[in-house]
Design an enzyme around this catalytic site. Structure first.
Site, PDB file in Angstrom:
ATOM      1  CG  ASP A 176      -0.134   1.621  -9.517  1.00 48.51           C
ATOM      2  OD1 ASP A 176       0.577   0.617  -9.357  1.00 48.51           O
ATOM      3  OD2 ASP A 176      -1.347   1.651  -9.265  1.00 48.51           O
ATOM      4  CE  LYS A 201      -8.543   1.252   7.791  1.00 46.27           C
ATOM      5  NZ  LYS A 201      -9.273   2.473   7.376  1.00 46.27           N
ATOM      6  CB  SER A 217      -4.279   3.820   6.192  1.00 48.52           C
ATOM      7  OG  SER A 217      -5.420   4.576   5.971  1.00 48.52           O
TER       8      SER A 217
END
Length: 439
Positions: free
Chosen positions: A304, A318, A293
């Site tokens: 990224d 998740k 999460s």
């Protein structure tokens, strides 16, 4: 409505109006209306049949409640019907202190699976691991059991016992773990200096409402640090705004995370604030299968943006948004309404984050102390040590670190005993040598 109120683990989820969700149901073509009417008639017939012919007498309210419960639990692992009892238990869950075993669970491939044990809780001390499957709680099978029911069975008064039957990968058969419940209090952030280095170790165990602030405080105190290891292993997640706030400490621009669902008004995009105080410090992030999460949002966003080196194992996967929708004062629905997407557009849900450097847990290999293979530059020291053994030199008193020292420092021995942490340290040293160009 503030988008930052969404909770990734289902705790303290945002409350929405049911009319907002259902407003789109009324503008329909005649064929769609006919199809909807036929579906409602089918449901009415089933309810009537159960009410009249089921072996035990059940009231219409009981039938409807069971129908709602079955509908929500079959949508996904995180949606559920909150009857009066569960609705009240949800409030207890968000208070942050309760009697339990200290583990975060989810449904994975239809099995009740431990995402991670919470550090220094009864579950952690009993040896439960990320990926363990809970087959039974006391004498009750978890097959077809909801997450909420499992949580309620594991909760109880402190100092009472609960028995979990565990299925673990590479274990020949299930085994039983006896656990004594305790009040679960979690220290979400702590920091230590890594011995013989200018590196700071920051551990985030969960994303409560003060994580961003606490990490910033620790980084400011460590003005000497030339690199940071951010440990998100076995961190089951928490509040979205804290995941954004923590990531924002390390990047100056761009998207951190976005959420998208069926209702366009609830779509959101969270960006860096352009005044990040630690945007240049070398950073390594530790992750594993217990990272879920909010942890995955932080790790994925930093990856990224090429802002950190990710070390460890694949994360849990998740990445969905749950909200609580009240039916009345005492009942509600917990419903998945959106998914999270990383800056590159990739999703977390069911896929997780793959680290840049895959390192499985264990002890780092090193030369044994009694190996005689030594460098010429170390020979003199070695011979002096040999003289000590035969009493030709006074004994040198070794410095013993106090418990207080151990609380603020990760020793070299601890480092060698954790190959993932050792690998993150080595990666940071390489980063320092390369000295990447500043933006």
């Amino acid at each position: 409505m503030s988008k930052t109120k969404y909770a990734l683990t289902g705790f303290g989820a945002t409350v929405l109006s049911l009319s907002l969700l259902f407003s789109s149901s009324f503008a329909q073509s005649p064929s769609e209306s006919q199809s909807r009417l036929e579906a409602y008639n089918k449901l009415r017939k089933v309810i009537g049949t159960v009410e009249n012919y089921y072996v035990d007498e059940v009231t219409i309210n009981e039938i409807i409640n069971k129908a709602i419960d079955g509908l929500l639990s079959n949508l996904d692992a995180h949606s559920s019907y909150l009857n009066e009892k569960k609705y009240e238990e949800l409030k207890v869950q968000t208070d942050g202190e309760f009697g339990g075993v200290g583990i975060t669970i989810s449904m994975k491939d239809g099995a009740l699976t431990i995402i991670s044990p919470i550090e220094d809780t009864p579950g952690d001390k009993a040896g439960l691991k990320s990926g363990d499957i809970i087959l039974k709680i006391d004498d009750k099978s978890t097959l077809n059991m909801t997450i909420d029911d499992a949580i309620n069975l594991m909760r109880g008064k402190p100092k009472t016992k609960v028995k979990l039957t565990i299925v673990r990968k590479n274990e020949p058969k299930p085994f039983v773990v006896d656990i004594v419940r305790d009040v679960i209090k979690v220290e979400s952030v702590y920091a230590k200096r890594i011995e013989n280095s200018e590196m700071l170790y920051v551990r985030v165990t969960s994303f409560d409402k003060k994580v961003g602030k606490r990490v910033a405080e620790e980084l400011k105190k460590a003005s000497w640090a030339k690199g940071v290891v951010l440990d998100l292993r076995n961190n089951p997640g928490g509040l979205l705004n804290q995941a954004v706030e923590l990531t924002d400490l390390f990047i100056n621009e761009g998207v951190i995370v976005s959420q998208k669902g069926r209702i366009s008004s609830e779509d959101a995009e969270f960006k860096a604030s352009k005044n990040s105080p630690f945007a240049q410090i070398p950073l390594a992030v530790l992750i594993n299968n217990g990272s879920a999460s909010a942890s995955e949002i932080v790790a994925g966003a930093l990856q990224d943006h090429k802002r950190a080196i990710l070390v460890g194992e694949n994360t849990f996967g998740k990445g969905s948004v749950q909200v609580v929708l009240p039916l009345d004062k005492n009942e509600g629905l917990r419903l998945t309404i959106a998914r999270y997407y990383l800056p590159s557009g990739r999703t977390i849900q069911a896929l997780g984050i793959t680290p840049d450097l895959i390192v499985h847990p264990g002890v780092a290999p090193r030369e044994k102390k009694d190996d005689f293979s030594i460098k010429e530059s170390e020979l003199k020291q070695h011979l002096e040590n040999e003289l000590e053994k035969i009493g030709d030199k006074k004994e040198v008193k070794k410095e013993v670190k106090s418990d207080e020292d151990n609380k603020s420092v990760i020793s070299e021995e601890n480092l060698w005993n954790d190959i993932q942490l050792k690998s993150a340290m080595d990666a940071l040293k390489t980063w320092s040598i390369i000295n990447p160009a500043k933006k």
